[in-house]
Design a protein around this motif. Sequence first.
Motif, PDB file in Angstrom:
ATOM      1  N   ARG A 124       6.279   2.860  -0.526  1.00 34.62           N
ATOM      2  CA  ARG A 124       5.263   1.815  -0.357  1.00 34.62           C
ATOM      3  C   ARG A 124       5.594   0.963   0.862  1.00 34.62           C
ATOM      4  O   ARG A 124       6.760   0.799   1.232  1.00 34.62           O
ATOM      5  CB  ARG A 124       5.189   0.950  -1.602  1.00 34.62           C
TER       6      ARG A 124
ATOM      7  N   VAL B  42       0.828  -1.202   0.000  1.00 31.82           N
ATOM      8  CA  VAL B  42       0.000   0.000   0.000  1.00 31.82           C
ATOM      9  C   VAL B  42       0.865   1.256   0.000  1.00 31.82           C
ATOM     10  O   VAL B  42       2.053   1.215   0.325  1.00 31.82           O
ATOM     11  CB  VAL B  42      -0.935   0.039   1.238  1.00 31.82           C
ATOM     12  N   LEU B  43       0.214   2.367  -0.342  1.00 32.23           N
ATOM     13  CA  LEU B  43       0.816   3.689  -0.210  1.00 32.23           C
ATOM     14  C   LEU B  43      -0.089   4.485   0.715  1.00 32.23           C
ATOM     15  O   LEU B  43      -1.313   4.479   0.552  1.00 32.23           O
ATOM     16  CB  LEU B  43       0.926   4.382  -1.568  1.00 32.23           C
TER      17      LEU B  43
ATOM     18  N   LYS C  70      -1.404   8.038   2.763  1.00 28.47           N
ATOM     19  CA  LYS C  70      -1.570   9.478   2.546  1.00 28.47           C
ATOM     20  C   LYS C  70      -0.292  10.184   2.969  1.00 28.47           C
ATOM     21  O   LYS C  70       0.234   9.928   4.055  1.00 28.47           O
ATOM     22  CB  LYS C  70      -2.729  10.015   3.376  1.00 28.47           C
TER      23      LYS C  70
ATOM     24  N   ILE D 171      -4.061   5.403   0.679  1.00 30.40           N
ATOM     25  CA  ILE D 171      -4.600   6.091  -0.505  1.00 30.40           C
ATOM     26  C   ILE D 171      -4.547   5.209  -1.747  1.00 30.40           C
ATOM     27  O   ILE D 171      -5.271   5.450  -2.702  1.00 30.40           O
ATOM     28  CB  ILE D 171      -3.887   7.441  -0.791  1.00 30.40           C
ATOM     29  N   ASP D 172      -3.687   4.178  -1.740  1.00 33.83           N
ATOM     30  CA  ASP D 172      -3.593   3.312  -2.904  1.00 33.83           C
ATOM     31  C   ASP D 172      -3.202   1.903  -2.483  1.00 33.83           C
ATOM     32  O   ASP D 172      -2.284   1.722  -1.679  1.00 33.83           O
ATOM     33  CB  ASP D 172      -2.554   3.875  -3.887  1.00 33.83           C
ATOM     34  N   ILE D 173      -3.910   0.917  -3.022  1.00 37.25           N
ATOM     35  CA  ILE D 173      -3.559  -0.491  -2.823  1.00 37.25           C
ATOM     36  C   ILE D 173      -2.844  -0.920  -4.103  1.00 37.25           C
ATOM     37  O   ILE D 173      -3.448  -1.014  -5.172  1.00 37.25           O
ATOM     38  CB  ILE D 173      -4.805  -1.357  -2.563  1.00 37.25           C
ATOM     39  N   ILE D 174      -1.538  -1.135  -3.990  1.00 37.57           N
ATOM     40  CA  ILE D 174      -0.696  -1.472  -5.145  1.00 37.57           C
ATOM     41  C   ILE D 174      -0.863  -2.945  -5.515  1.00 37.57           C
ATOM     42  O   ILE D 174      -0.948  -3.303  -6.682  1.00 37.57           O
ATOM     43  CB  ILE D 174       0.803  -1.197  -4.837  1.00 37.57           C
TER      44      ILE D 174
END
Length: 98
Positions: free
Chosen positions: A19, A11-12, A14, A76-79
């Motif tokens: 990562r 994940v990333l 906020k 903010i992002d699930i890689i």
Amino acid sequence: METLLPNGTIVLLKGGNKRLVIYGRKQIVTGEGGEDIQTQEEEITEQTMYDYIGVPYPEGYISQEYTYAFNHSDIIDIIFRGYEDEEEEEFQKTLRQV
């Protein structure tokens, strides 16, 4: 949130530029004992439960200083989503009770 992300998820957060890979869920962090776990919060008082604990990706565990506790709302992002099978589904039932 119905279920937590599985271990191995990348994940990333906020405000983050690095990562993290999740390696634990429902983690309790205490404000005592000089722990070096990083959090999104300024100060930890007594005990705080976080949804996840993670380490930098791709490095993995380096030291306690590079271990991060965070909540699902901080992502903010699930890689990449970690592995899920029947055992994980059963463990999710336990996690929902915590």
